[in-house]
Design an enzyme around this catalytic site. Structure first.
Site, PDB file in Angstrom:
ATOM      1  N   VAL A  16      -3.880  46.556  30.352  1.00  0.00           N
ATOM      2  CA  VAL A  16      -4.184  47.458  31.462  1.00  0.00           C
ATOM      3  C   VAL A  16      -5.377  48.363  31.156  1.00  0.00           C
ATOM      4  O   VAL A  16      -5.602  49.361  31.837  1.00  0.00           O
ATOM      5  CB  VAL A  16      -2.956  48.313  31.845  1.00  0.00           C
ATOM      6  CG1 VAL A  16      -1.905  47.459  32.514  1.00  0.00           C
ATOM      7  CG2 VAL A  16      -2.381  49.036  30.635  1.00  0.00           C
ATOM      8  N   CYS A  17      -6.151  47.992  30.149  1.00  0.00           N
ATOM      9  CA  CYS A  17      -7.387  48.712  29.839  1.00  0.00           C
ATOM     10  C   CYS A  17      -8.549  48.004  30.530  1.00  0.00           C
ATOM     11  O   CYS A  17      -8.699  46.786  30.405  1.00  0.00           O
ATOM     12  CB  CYS A  17      -7.622  48.758  28.330  1.00  0.00           C
ATOM     13  SG  CYS A  17      -9.147  49.615  27.871  1.00  0.00           S
ATOM     14  N   ILE A  18      -9.363  48.758  31.253  1.00  0.00           N
ATOM     15  CA  ILE A  18     -10.517  48.157  31.928  1.00  0.00           C
ATOM     16  C   ILE A  18     -11.827  48.755  31.407  1.00  0.00           C
ATOM     17  O   ILE A  18     -12.858  48.702  32.075  1.00  0.00           O
ATOM     18  CB  ILE A  18     -10.419  48.315  33.454  1.00  0.00           C
ATOM     19  CG1 ILE A  18     -10.265  49.783  33.864  1.00  0.00           C
ATOM     20  CG2 ILE A  18      -9.271  47.484  34.005  1.00  0.00           C
ATOM     21  CD1 ILE A  18     -10.343  50.004  35.374  1.00  0.00           C
TER      22      ILE A  18
END
Length: 316
Positions: A174-176
């Site tokens: 969920v890291c962008i």
């Protein structure tokens, strides 16, 4: 010339002669700081993954944990855990509120056994100041610094006083950050470089998709492995249950997401729904059994055997 680097999905491990009669003979315990833990893997210190209750469960099971740093009463948590005969492991940032939090801990006469300096890129002057401040005022606390992604950064954090470092930038589900900024390094290359650069333990943080990726991280030289999505979606996980079309899910969001920050400012994380999975007990058993199998394939009886395993690249 542009370098080619590797992620966990790009490599496999070459089996060796098994020397045990049963995988159950293989010991997955690891010494990390002043304590020994049942497994070299633990949940990400994210608000959507761990709560105070999650942390207490892991401590009682003999696993490592780190509480997240968002809207947490570090004094109350540290006092409670130590009164229960358990260890306290908290996260801190680098801003003024962290200095106030540390002052409150010191005024209460409390010293957590473990502390994680937790920011997106710990190779910065604010982290340097905070690390030196913590080591001055909490000399008996085992200090983990992160995150970093290069050998030079790892060396600096060790020189500033960290007892361990957390390696990995933008590898989480969920890291962008890599989408928003263009910055990221694949985990195999990151972990190997950081391990080779320092004399302190390295935690591989991010990019764990399969259980076997834990063994791959250990082969790269990591002492511990941190995983987020792996531990999301369970009863014991943090996050709210959501029902959609009769199916149950739990929310899972990044620490730099709008949902964690409460505002759309410097957003580098997103929120997703993960399938609700029930009790975490089965996962913990499977993780240990799978790592015992990894040790048996590595030709040993302890995690040390994984350091001698050959890693091969696969072309897809």
């Amino acid at each position: 010339m542009i370098k080619t680097e590797l992620n966990y999905g790009d490599v496999y491990l070459v089996p060796k002669k098994t020397v045990v009669d049963s995988r159950k003979e293989c010991d997955t315990s690891v010494q990390f700081g002043p304590r020994r833990f049942a497994m070299p893997v633990y949940p990400s210190n994210m608000k959507s993954v761990v709560s105070a209750e999650t942390c207490e469960l892991f401590a009682r099971e003999g696993w490592f944990y780190t509480l997240h740093r968002f809207n947490v009463d570090a004094v109350a948590f540290t006092r409670y855990m130590q009164e229960q005969g358990l260890f306290a492991s908290i996260s801190v940032g680098v801003n003024d509120d962290t200095y106030e939090q540390l002052d409150a801990l010191k005024a209460a006469g409390l010293s957590p056994e473990y502390m994680t300096l937790d920011i997106a890129n710990a190779w910065c002057v604010k982290a340097e100041r905070m690390i030196k401040h913590i080591k001055q005022h909490f000399p008996n606390t085992f200090l983990i610094g992160g995150n970093v992604a290069t050998a030079e950064a790892a060396r600096d954090l060790e020189a500033w006083g960290c007892d361990a470092i957390k390696a990995g930038i933008a590898g989480g589900r969920v890291c962008i950050t890599k989408n928003k900024t263009g910055f990221h390094r694949p985990m195999v290359s990151t972990v190997r470089d950081c391990v080779a650069a320092v004399t302190i333990p390295v935690i591989a943080d991010g990019g764990i998709v399969e259980h076997g990726d834990i063994a791959k991280a250990l082969v790269c030289g990591a002492t511990m492995v941190m995983a987020g999505s792996l531990f999301a979606g369970y009863d014991e996980s943090a996050g709210d249950i959501v029902e959609i079309a009769g199916k149950h899910y739990k929310e899972y969001f990044g620490s730099a997401s709008q949902f964690n920050k409460g505002a759309y400012v410097n957003v580098e994380g997103k929120k997703i729904l993960v399938e609700y999975k029930g009790s975490m007990g089965k996962l913990l058993r499977e993780l240990q059994e799978d790592l015992q199998s990894s040790v048996s394939y590595a030709g040993g009886t302890t995690l040390a055997a994984l350091r001698e395993v050959e890693m091969i690249q696969v072309y897809r």
